[in-house]
Design a protein around this motif. Structure first.
Motif, short mmCIF file in Angstrom:
data_model
loop_
_atom_site.label_atom_id
_atom_site.label_comp_id
_atom_site.label_asym_id
_atom_site.label_seq_id
_atom_site.Cartn_x
_atom_site.Cartn_y
_atom_site.Cartn_z
N PRO A 88 0.84 -1.21 0.00
CA PRO A 88 0.00 0.00 0.00
C PRO A 88 0.87 1.25 0.00
N PHE A 89 0.40 2.25 -0.74
CA PHE A 89 1.18 3.48 -0.91
C PHE A 89 0.29 4.67 -0.57
N ILE A 90 0.69 5.46 0.42
CA ILE A 90 -0.02 6.68 0.82
C ILE A 90 0.81 7.88 0.39
N ASN A 91 0.20 8.78 -0.36
CA ASN A 91 0.91 9.94 -0.90
C ASN A 91 0.23 11.23 -0.44
N ILE A 92 0.98 12.06 0.27
CA ILE A 92 0.47 13.35 0.74
C ILE A 92 0.90 14.42 -0.26
N VAL A 93 -0.06 15.08 -0.88
CA VAL A 93 0.24 16.05 -1.95
C VAL A 93 0.11 17.45 -1.38
N VAL A 94 1.22 18.19 -1.34
CA VAL A 94 1.24 19.47 -0.65
C VAL A 94 1.13 20.67 -1.58
N ASP A 95 0.87 20.41 -2.86
CA ASP A 95 0.62 21.48 -3.83
C ASP A 95 -0.71 21.21 -4.52
N HIS A 96 -1.14 22.16 -5.33
CA HIS A 96 -2.36 21.94 -6.10
C HIS A 96 -2.17 20.73 -7.00
N PRO A 97 -3.18 19.85 -7.13
CA PRO A 97 -3.03 18.62 -7.92
C PRO A 97 -2.73 18.86 -9.40
N PHE A 98 -3.01 20.04 -9.93
CA PHE A 98 -2.77 20.21 -11.37
C PHE A 98 -1.28 20.21 -11.71
N TYR A 99 -0.42 20.26 -10.70
CA TYR A 99 1.02 20.12 -10.93
C TYR A 99 1.39 18.68 -11.31
N TYR A 100 0.52 17.72 -11.04
CA TYR A 100 0.95 16.32 -11.02
C TYR A 100 0.15 15.39 -11.93
N HIS A 101 -0.60 15.92 -12.88
CA HIS A 101 -1.32 15.05 -13.80
C HIS A 101 -0.40 14.02 -14.45
N LYS A 102 0.81 14.43 -14.77
CA LYS A 102 1.72 13.57 -15.53
C LYS A 102 2.14 12.32 -14.76
N PHE A 103 1.96 12.32 -13.43
CA PHE A 103 2.39 11.17 -12.65
C PHE A 103 1.29 10.11 -12.47
N VAL A 104 0.07 10.47 -12.82
CA VAL A 104 -1.05 9.54 -12.59
C VAL A 104 -0.84 8.17 -13.25
N PRO A 105 -0.30 8.10 -14.47
CA PRO A 105 -0.11 6.77 -15.07
C PRO A 105 0.85 5.86 -14.32
N TYR A 106 1.68 6.42 -13.44
CA TYR A 106 2.69 5.62 -12.75
C TYR A 106 2.23 5.11 -11.38
N LEU A 107 1.03 5.50 -10.96
CA LEU A 107 0.62 5.19 -9.59
C LEU A 107 0.43 3.69 -9.40
N PRO A 108 0.92 3.16 -8.26
CA PRO A 108 0.65 1.75 -7.97
C PRO A 108 -0.85 1.52 -7.74
N LYS A 109 -1.28 0.29 -7.89
CA LYS A 109 -2.71 0.00 -7.79
C LYS A 109 -3.25 0.24 -6.38
N ASP A 110 -2.48 -0.14 -5.37
CA ASP A 110 -2.94 0.03 -3.98
C ASP A 110 -2.44 1.38 -3.48
N TYR A 111 -3.12 2.42 -3.90
CA TYR A 111 -2.64 3.81 -3.72
C TYR A 111 -3.77 4.66 -3.16
N GLN A 112 -3.44 5.54 -2.22
CA GLN A 112 -4.40 6.56 -1.82
C GLN A 112 -3.70 7.89 -1.66
N GLN A 113 -4.43 8.95 -1.98
CA GLN A 113 -3.87 10.30 -2.01
C GLN A 113 -4.50 11.15 -0.92
N ILE A 114 -3.65 11.84 -0.18
CA ILE A 114 -4.09 12.72 0.89
C ILE A 114 -3.90 14.17 0.46
N SER A 115 -4.95 14.97 0.62
CA SER A 115 -4.91 16.39 0.25
C SER A 115 -4.75 17.26 1.49
N ILE A 116 -4.11 18.41 1.30
CA ILE A 116 -3.90 19.35 2.41
C ILE A 116 -4.82 20.57 2.30
N ASP A 117 -5.72 20.54 1.31
CA ASP A 117 -6.68 21.62 1.10
C ASP A 117 -7.97 21.00 0.58
#
Length: 400
Positions: A88-117
């Motif tokens: 399992p992979f937990i990722n805390i994203v500390v910037d606006h998500p539009f910075y990171y569209h390019k990484f979405v194809p690489y995400l592992p299947k067991d993944y969850q994203q935490i937002s700070i806003d």
């Protein structure tokens, strides 16, 4: 049950600092923590392979470190290490998500994203509903002091401190003007809208202009265009940083700026800028500890917080910050922090001067702010919240 955690160091310094602070709490909670050194990636990889036992291991990262397509964590079939091991992979994203569209194809299947806003949560839900969302977690702070050892008024040589870099907005002109005059007018129109309406959220403002000014644009077209707007976020962020500091120094206040680029600020009284130069996270905490007032300009988080606010509260400097709905709903304004408005900056110098002239009020806010942040807003609190999630986390079944 998860008993081992992988975290990441030697990437972006602030994220590394956050990871180590949370990691210390994870260890107190009984986890074995492995820090993947991103500057020694192949040496770290061999150690990671021995450490990351499926079924008892999870990863906790910031800003896609470890899941952004790194070659050393991707096999010949393009499969991420953590996916291959069903971790399992937990990722805390500390910037606006539009910075990171390019990484979405690489995400592992067991993944969850935490937002700070909260805005970032809504963005994820709308444009990437397939991504599992974790709990909302605002950024947190770090204290160098116990409450009874906070440096006093007399031990703080700086009246006002700002910790952060500055880039003149004109530096973004090359990107904004890279196509033609029509595109330039479009981008500058959005920027001007944010300057005139500083309570407007980033996604809201950009989407409004795309719908109104781009003919026949679809929802998918909006999604595809949003990453092209990153320079707007950077422009307005640095524009207001400059305007806030300029307003204070031109009103006669001395502001110690700990960060790069402040010698480039165009103002009438640059002699009132004390150049503290670039600092790491620990150096910024020391600078705040030497200030009576710590200035914050939010990086356009309108429903979240910034670590600079909690760092100020935890190190005994009264924080003056621009508005956020999160502060309005979760803080005692005037007791935990002071809020100013970006469209009423002319009021800010007098408010700061009044507090600098009232030591008793300053001491009251210092104490109440420390208590509030120490009770709820340290990285230890955020680590415990993630621990609560991990208690109910088990690896997803492998695809047959």
């Amino acid at each position: 049950m998860i008993r081992r955690l992988v975290m990441f160091t030697n990437g972006i310094e602030t994220l590394w600092y956050f990871s180590v602070k949370m990691g210390a709490t994870f260890e107190k909670l009984g986890y074995e923590v492995f820090y993947f050194d991103q500057c020694k990636e192949y040496d770290s990889l061999s150690k990671l392979m021995a450490f990351a036992v499926p079924g008892i291991t999870a990863a906790v990262s910031f800003n896609f470190e470890g899941c952004s397509g790194e070659s050393y964590l991707t096999d010949a079939k393009g499969i991420n290490f953590f996916e291959a091991r069903n971790i399992p992979f937990i990722n805390i994203v500390v910037d606006h998500p539009f910075y990171y569209h390019k990484f979405v194809p690489y995400l592992p299947k067991d993944y969850q994203q935490i937002s700070i806003d909260r805005e970032h949560e809504r963005y994820l839900k709308k444009y990437f509903p397939e991504i599992k969302r974790g709990p909302f977690l605002p950024l947190a702070g770090t204290s160098l002091w116990k409450k009874d050892t906070l440096p006093s008024w007399d031990e703080r040589p700086y009246d006002v401190v700002f910790t952060g870099n500055y880039t003149p907005p004109g530096n973004f002109d090359k990107v904004i003007r890279r196509i033609n005059d029509e595109y330039t007018r479009f981008y500058m129109g959005i920027i001007q809208d944010f300057i005139e309406h500083p309570h407007m959220e980033m996604t809201e403002g950009i989407v409004k202009h795309l719908r109104n000014e781009v003919e026949d644009i679809t929802e998918e077209g909006i999604k595809e265009n949003l990453p092209n707007m990153i320079m707007i976020d950077l422009y307005v962020r640095h524009y207001f940083r400059g305007e806030v500091v300029k307003t204070l120094v031109d009103a006669g206040l001395k502001v110690a700026c700990f960060g790069a680029g402040w010698d480039l600020l165009d103002c009438r009284h640059p002699e009132n800028i004390i150049n503290g130069r670039l600092q790491d996270s620990y150096g910024c905490l020391k600078a705040i500890s030497q200030a009576k007032i710590s200035l914050n300009v939010m990086p356009w988080f309108k429903e979240g917080a910034h670590d600079r606010v909690f760092n100020s509260m935890l190190n005994g400097a009264v924080c003056f910050t621009d508005w956020s709905l999160y502060f309005e709903e979760n803080m005692k304004v005037g007791e935990d922090l002071c809020i100013y408005e970006l469209d009423k900056l002319e009021e800010l110098p007098e408010r700061i001067k009044l507090l600098l002239g009232d030591r008793e009020k300053w001491e009251h806010i210092q104490q109440t702010a420390y208590e509030t942040a120490a009770e709820s807003h340290t990285w230890a609190h955020r680590a415990r919240r993630i621990h609560d999630c991990l208690l109910y986390t088990s690896p997803s079944p492998r695809d047959s």
